[in-house]
Design an enzyme around this catalytic site. Structure first.
Site, mmCIF file in Angstrom:
data_model
loop_
_atom_site.group_PDB
_atom_site.id
_atom_site.type_symbol
_atom_site.label_atom_id
_atom_site.label_comp_id
_atom_site.label_asym_id
_atom_site.label_seq_id
_atom_site.Cartn_x
_atom_site.Cartn_y
_atom_site.Cartn_z
ATOM 1 N N GLY A 105 0.779 -1.190 0.181
ATOM 2 C CA GLY A 105 -0.045 -0.004 0.017
ATOM 3 C C GLY A 105 0.919 1.292 0.086
ATOM 4 O O GLY A 105 1.929 1.233 0.382
ATOM 5 N N ASN B 9 11.630 -2.630 -13.998
ATOM 6 C CA ASN B 9 11.466 -3.550 -15.125
ATOM 7 C C ASN B 9 10.570 -2.813 -16.064
ATOM 8 O O ASN B 9 9.475 -2.320 -15.625
ATOM 9 C CB ASN B 9 10.567 -4.736 -14.486
ATOM 10 C CG ASN B 9 10.193 -5.653 -15.468
ATOM 11 O OD1 ASN B 9 9.429 -5.257 -16.538
ATOM 12 N ND2 ASN B 9 10.173 -6.958 -15.365
ATOM 13 N N GLN C 36 1.850 -0.826 -15.103
ATOM 14 C CA GLN C 36 1.610 -0.238 -13.812
ATOM 15 C C GLN C 36 0.941 1.290 -14.151
ATOM 16 O O GLN C 36 -0.133 1.595 -13.733
ATOM 17 C CB GLN C 36 2.342 -0.459 -12.679
ATOM 18 C CG GLN C 36 2.332 -1.611 -11.800
ATOM 19 C CD GLN C 36 3.039 -1.229 -10.466
ATOM 20 O OE1 GLN C 36 4.268 -1.420 -10.518
ATOM 21 N NE2 GLN C 36 2.516 -1.136 -9.468
ATOM 22 N N GLY D 84 8.362 3.356 -5.734
ATOM 23 C CA GLY D 84 7.062 2.722 -5.868
ATOM 24 C C GLY D 84 6.152 3.395 -7.092
ATOM 25 O O GLY D 84 5.991 4.854 -7.083
ATOM 26 N N GLU E 244 0.617 3.810 -7.412
ATOM 27 C CA GLU E 244 -0.203 4.731 -7.782
ATOM 28 C C GLU E 244 -0.218 6.047 -8.354
ATOM 29 O O GLU E 244 -1.250 6.784 -8.666
ATOM 30 C CB GLU E 244 -0.645 5.146 -5.957
ATOM 31 C CG GLU E 244 -1.164 3.978 -5.398
ATOM 32 C CD GLU E 244 -1.150 3.993 -3.868
ATOM 33 O OE1 GLU E 244 -1.894 4.630 -3.208
ATOM 34 O OE2 GLU E 244 -0.173 3.689 -3.378
#
Lengths: 169, 765
Positions: free
Chosen positions: B535, B659, B666, B729, B732
């Site tokens: 998350g 990657n 994503q 990350g 989102e």
């Protein structure tokens, strides 16, 4: 009741209310077919019956005795994946992988519809014999298969690469 | 926030960066070997063949199926409850209500303890009280799903209705300022923003509204659970295996070690797959009946018991000076929340970090409504916050007759505008430059309605994407290095489609100097070393930091094991590096010994090391965020108002991309969910009854194939020197800015500003 799934015969004691989807998942262990809404809105449960794609959640199992049912487990062979399955991996046509079996079964059914000359809402000539395997045709015809991860671009690429080549050869 | 935390934060901010763990940049961040390669997903073949086993697909002997009955009122008490007919129905093994449910402690509320995972902290089926419309009031177990569903329909409930606050407008009037917003101050004021706004040469002062959203992962929430004495096994679909295990232990009064949660595949999460009432009820029913239980929520059930993104009303006011810099930046507003909830939809976060302004005011309020607890949904806050902020920026640019990208360039800050901390890595201007070039932004005519093809009006828009960098504390990783030169890396983490196992295998192989094929990554099981939740786009950095830590321990242990007969004899850990399946001297590559040889000489079958990741102090020292520039072209039908997105490009600045293939997916996935947010998604909440009125995929419209054009994604690939692997990350950030990019494009096409999502055709007619 007796069912033919992936060219094998299966017996099941069933409640008449059982959907084809629940027969596959809960009674016979074909868990590759997925439940995403159980009301015909997401396409995750798509299987092929006599080569045509259906939402197995909207089908009562009892009506499908004696029909040739193909699930994701029957796509490709034990030793080798179907070209479309390989293309999905190559083009990253999924993320979580939950809608994927439905997308693949649906695409196989859809490719056959295009080959048979079945028109869609975006086909220019309704009576055309040779329908283009265009991205627009694929997107229109695959719109019943939802992918919440948003792998749509990869799915279209995988489907076009697999079947446009097959159609050309 | 506690005084100790404040003191620690200040100390970390003042300390030289090199003192901190990971204070020196990760040497792998610039290495172009396996890192960044577009490797196909390791679990791809399983998923395309339908062999990946999800939570509702685990078969256990004696399994019974669960079905739930939901309340039809928002507040009150159960007056009568008749279950006899259901109990007598064929196949029924148990009917559970508040009368016979085992006594359970309420799940500790998220953030009240490190592993607390409760969404609301409310008691679950412990009393006759009804607290939201859709609350489970009964659970049936039966031999088949059909029998359970039918028996539920035989239960009769009547309610004593109590007054409920279900109108956002009514609740807004009594909105309150919470103690904090996810640990950040609820409001910040720098200078007198209202006065600066009043005096500004150019200004906009606008209200934006955003609706509720549901995650709608295609996999329905599910768990297959079984007790064996006091040992509990939960096959779950979750983004937090360790949080779930700890919290369940508190609820059922057992030890954390007695609960094992497995979740190897999750069919989409987006923030929605945590610990809900459904797992707890299934576990309680399993204990009561002595049978293993499978619960698979219906699609309606997901809407009733798993919350989503909440509705917001936001004010953005911007005042600019004649030179195009900001005199005032104001972003305030209110989000609908129930009383006990930790998801306040932090829409004011982007404005705290994005742009320089002389005076800043951000403030967020919450309400006390009788409704289902909100749950974090992909970029909670930032997704809808960037919609308001970035639309307002576009409106200001127009008022100033300035290109909106040029305006953003002029208000680019040198340091974090509210915290004053330095940015760890920020290349937003560059992302805009690359994106604009690639998208052909120079072809945009700033005058609305100036491009038309037949019935179709065509417009372009852009907006900034932003999402914080988070790394969670508390994760540990284990490496098992085997005598045949393979490494198994283990950490109880999660895979919902991000490519976790693939990317971390790439990482670990590069880190250990092994071939990619010789490394595997095991996750999704609390019997492995404890991971952190998936998350806040935090998991990649959190796992990477733990792998770095355990690699360092492994090197030390290998050097010990190598002993004096090794070419490595006498070398210290910082004098060696991993390469070609072994260790060698940094400056003398000839001094090398392979892992196979070290283990063989030591007569060891394997070497197992475990280490915990260091605290994420980098987040306190620096302002760490990801950025992006979203570009959209829409076609709007002048007759029907139909909106079609014809082109979309996202240009991202998210540190090193690990990657290229999975990252592209994503980013695109986020953008597509953003297209839904912009154009079609809305959870309809009946303000009279507090009931969700469109709990199905037929009436909640997620984007389908036909709604999505070929999307282009590019990135700067500039590593962040302060994060593991130089990476951020990226789960989102893709959704952020999309709502505004679409709205701004719709304005450019039609001349209409739509300040309430979703932008449906009726709003354009």
């Amino acid at each position: 009741m007796n069912f033919t799934i992936n060219e094998h015969s299966y017996e099941a004691e069933l409640d008449n209310r059982t959907s084809l989807l629940d027969l596959l998942r809960n009674h016979l262990g074909f868990t590759g077919t997925k439940k995403g809404c159980d009301q015909g809105a997401c396409g995750a449960c798509t299987v092929l019956v006599d080569g045509e794609r259906i939402n197995s959640c909207l089908a009562l199992a009892v009506q499908y005795q004696g029909r040739a049912i193909t699930t994701i487990e029957g796509v490709g062979t034990a030793g080798e994946m179907h070209a479309l399955q390989r293309a999905f991996v190559e083009h990253d046509g999924f993320q979580c992988g939950y809608c994927t079996p439905g997308q693949i079964c649906s695409a196989i059914g859809m490719a056959d519809e295009i080959k048979r000359g079945v028109p869609s809402a975006v086909t220019e000539h309704v009576a055309a014999h040779n329908i283009d395997f265009s991205n627009e045709e694929i997107r229109e015809r695959m719109s019943g298969n939802l992918c919440r991860c948003g792998a749509y671009n990869g799915i279209v690429e995988a489907v076009r690469e697999t079947f446009a080549e097959e159609l050309a050869s | 926030m506690s005084i100790i935390m404040d003191v620690m934060k200040t100390a970390v901010r003042l300390a030289p960066g090199s003192w901190l763990p990971g204070g020196t940049p990760d040497p792998l961040m610039n290495k172009h070997g396996l890192i960044g390669k577009p490797a196909s997903r390791i679990d791809g073949p399983l998923k395309v063949q339908g062999k990946a086993r999800f939570a509702a697909e685990v078969s256990l002997p004696g399994l019974v199926y669960a079905s739930l009955l939901y309340s039809t009122i928002a507040r009150g008490r159960i007056a009568t409850l008749e279950t006899a007919e259901a109990e007598a129905a064929p196949g029924v093994a148990l009917v559970m209500t508040y009368r016979n449910a085992p006594r359970m402690a309420p799940p500790p509320l998220m953030m009240s303890a490190p592993k607390a995972a409760g969404a609301s902290g409310l008691p679950i089926m412990q009393d006759a009280e009804i607290r939201w419309n859709g609350q489970p009031v009964a659970l049936v177990l039966a031999q088949t799903q059909e029998q359970a569903d039918h028996a539920v329909s035989l239960i009769r409930v009547t309610y004593a209705v109590a007054p409920a606050v279900t109108s956002f407008d009514a609740a807004k009037a009594k909105a309150r300022t919470p103690e904090n917003i996810l640990g950040e101050p609820s409001s910040i004021e720098i200078g007198d923003a209202e006065k600066a706004l009043k005096d500004a040469a150019f200004k906009v002062d606008l209200i934006y509204r955003t609706p509720r959203h549901n995650h709608n992962a295609i996999e329905l929430h599910a768990a297959t659970v079984a007790w064996n004495g006091d040992q509990l096994t939960v096959h779950d679909a979750t983004q937090m295996v360790n949080g779930t295990a700890w919290t369940l232990a508190q609820v059922f009064g057992v030890k954390e070690e007695q609960v094992r949660v497995l979740s190897p595949y999750v069919g989409g999460g987006f923030g929605g797959k945590g610990l809900g009432d459904h797992q707890i009820l299934a576990i309680a029913a399993s204990r009561l009946s002595g049978r293993p239980v499978r619960i698979l929520l219906s699609r309606e059930g997901v809407y009733r018991v798993v919350g989503g993104r909440t509705t917001t009303e936001q004010r953005v006011a911007l005042g600019a000076k004649p030179d195009g810099t900001l005199a005032a930046l104001i972003h305030t507003g209110v989000a609908a929340t129930p009383t006990r909830n930790v998801c306040p939809e932090q829409f004011s976060f982007p404005a705290r970090h994005l742009y320089a302004a002389n005076a800043i005011k951000v403030a967020q309020q919450v309400t006390d409504m009788d409704m289902l607890a909100n749950i974090f949904m992909r970029a909670p806050g930032e997704s809808v916050g960037t919609y308001a902020l970035e639309c307002a920026i576009d409106e200001l640019a127009e008022a100033m007759q300035l290109d909106p990208i040029e305006l953003r360039r002029r208000i680019e800050p040198e340091k974090d505008p509210t915290s004053g901390t330095p940015f760890s890595s920020r290349h937003l201007v560059e992302a805009y430059r690359h994106g604009a070039e690639r998208f052909g932004w120079d072809r945009r005519d700033p005058t609305p309605r100036s491009r038309r093809e037949g019935e179709w009006l065509i417009g372009m828009g852009c907006a900034t994407a932003t999402y914080p960098y988070y790394r969670m504390p508390g994760g540990a990783a284990r490496i098992r290095l085997t005598a045949d030169g393979r490494a198994i890396v283990q950490m109880a983490s999660h895979e919902m489609g991000m490519g976790t196992a693939t990317v971390q295998a790439q990482h670990a192989a590069e880190r250990l100097g092994l071939e990619y094929e010789k490394v595997s990554f095991e996750y999704g099981d609390t019997s492995l070393p404890s991971g952190t939740l998936a998350g806040g786009s935090s998991q990649t950095a959190s796992i990477a930091a733990a792998i770095i830590a355990v690699s360092e321990v492994l090197t030390k242990e290998l050097l010990k094991l190598a002993g004096n007969d090794s070419p490595l004899a006498g070398l210290k850990p910082d004098e060696v590096e991993a390469r070609d399946g072994g260790l060698c001297h940094v400056d003398e590559p000839g001094r090398f010994e392979s892992y196979v040889s070290i283990l063989k000489r030591a007569h060891r079958d394997e070497l197992v090391c475990e280490a915990e990741a260091p605290q994420p102090f980098e987040m306190w020292k620096y302002s760490m965020h990801s950025y992006g520039a979203q570009f959209c072209e829409v076609r709007v039908n002048a007759v029907t108002g139909e909106i079609r997105v014809s082109r979309f490009l996202g240009s991202f600045d998210c540190g090193r991309i690990l990657n290229a293939k999975t990252a592209t997916s994503q980013f695109k996935g986020g953008i597509i969910m953003g297209l839904g947010l912009a154009l079609s998604e809305e959870t309809l909440f009946d303000e009279r009854s507090g009931r969700i009125m469109n709990p199905s995929l037929a009436e909640y419209h997620v984007p389908v194939h036909m709604d999505v054009p070929a999307i282009e994604v590019i990135w700067t690939d500039i590593p962040d020197p302060h994060s593991p692997l130089g990476a951020h990350g990226i789960g989102e950030i893709g959704i952020t800015g999309v709502g505004a990019a679409v709205a701004n494009a719709v304005y450019n096409a039609t001349g209409k500003r739509i300040r309430e999502l979703p932008i449906t055709l009726d709003k354009l007619l």
